[in-house]
Design an enzyme around this catalytic site. Structure first.
Site, mmCIF file in Angstrom:
data_model
loop_
_atom_site.group_PDB
_atom_site.id
_atom_site.type_symbol
_atom_site.label_atom_id
_atom_site.label_comp_id
_atom_site.label_asym_id
_atom_site.label_seq_id
_atom_site.Cartn_x
_atom_site.Cartn_y
_atom_site.Cartn_z
ATOM 1 N N CYS A 267 36.978 44.929 30.621
ATOM 2 C CA CYS A 267 37.856 44.828 31.787
ATOM 3 C C CYS A 267 36.980 44.551 32.998
ATOM 4 O O CYS A 267 36.083 45.338 33.308
ATOM 5 C CB CYS A 267 38.615 46.148 31.956
ATOM 6 N N CYS B 107 39.762 37.922 34.216
ATOM 7 C CA CYS B 107 40.389 39.153 33.738
ATOM 8 C C CYS B 107 40.584 38.970 32.242
ATOM 9 O O CYS B 107 40.971 37.883 31.795
ATOM 10 C CB CYS B 107 41.735 39.361 34.436
#
Length: 258
Positions: free
Chosen positions: A77, A187
């Site tokens: 992440c 992302c």
């Protein structure tokens, strides 16, 4: 390093299911390793939370992984890497912790004086870590930032090619159509929407994501710390999620099989 230590699993986590895109790269590179993937979908998205909130959520997950005997941990992440990786590494020097960063470097180096668009969560784009990364390459390319918080929500629902998703992507990408050379998926949720993004920006725009680089760094640190398995076997992947329903776990397995 003793055999029992080498046989321990690798923990991979994300704010939701997006980090499965990184997990896939890691399994491809290290097929004989066992992985535990934890998605914190109950608290997704991290990208609109505060720096401290993301750190606290990440800290709890890392503590749980260590309790499960993880020999290495991948923060799959970008947002959690920005908010928590440095502190977690200092708190747990005994465990290699691999973070993620947007794949800006390969995008910039691919073509001189290009226009690179970085799509990411608002928090990733606001963080000092990303500002420093941009500073390193801004003399070599025009770099634009595009926050795309809603894209995380679509992927969390398993929508990777729906008409609603494409409508959203068209609306935010409209100013850049015909203007950019490459697009960085900043992302880990975003690679699942890559086919839809590519359809909108066109075939002349190259897409980049950081999953492969994180997987290579994981392999490097396992070898360096003598933690890599060398036996010939097919490793297993275990999925866990803070929304502990069969539907959520099935979504994880579906995304992993894409």
């Amino acid at each position: 390093m003793d055999l029992q230590t080498v046989k321990r699993p690798i923990g991979v986590f994300d704010s939701g299911v997006g980090g499965i895109s990184v997990l896939k790269e890691a399994v491809k590179l290290l097929p004989n390793e066992d992985f535990i993937f934890f998605g914190d979908s109950k608290n997704a998205p991290y990208g609109v939370k505060s720096f401290e909130q993301v750190y606290q959520l990440s800290k709890k997950i890392v503590t749980d992984f260590i309790a499960q005997d993880a020999k290495a941990i991948v923060i799959a992440c970008n947002t959690a890497t920005s908010a928590a990786a440095k502190r977690l590494r200092s708190e747990h020097p005994e465990v290699p912790i691999i973070g993620l960063e947007p794949a800006l470097k390969p995008a910039v180096l691919a073509k001189e004086n290009s226009h690179v668009l970085v799509m990411a969560t608002p928090l990733t784009l606001k963080e000092q870590k990303f500002a420093d990364l941009m500073k390193r390459f801004e003399s070599q390319a025009k770099i634009s930032k595009l926050p795309a918080p809603d894209l995380v929500e679509y992927v969390e629902k398993g929508e990777v090619a729906s008409p609603e998703l494409k409508k959203y992507l068209r609306s935010i990408l409209a100013p850049y159509i015909g203007q950019i050379d490459s697009l960085v998926l900043g992302c880990t949720h975003f690679p699942f929407a890559a086919p839809a993004i590519a359809e909108i920006v066109g075939p002349e725009v190259t897409l980049y994501d950081g999953g492969e680089g994180a997987a290579r760094e994981l392999r490097h640190l396992l070898v360096k710390n003598q933690l890599r398995r060398t036996d010939k076997r097919q490793g297993k992947v275990t999925f866990k999620n803070s929304i502990n329903t069969e539907a959520e776990l099935n979504l994880c397995r579906t995304l992993f099989s894409l």
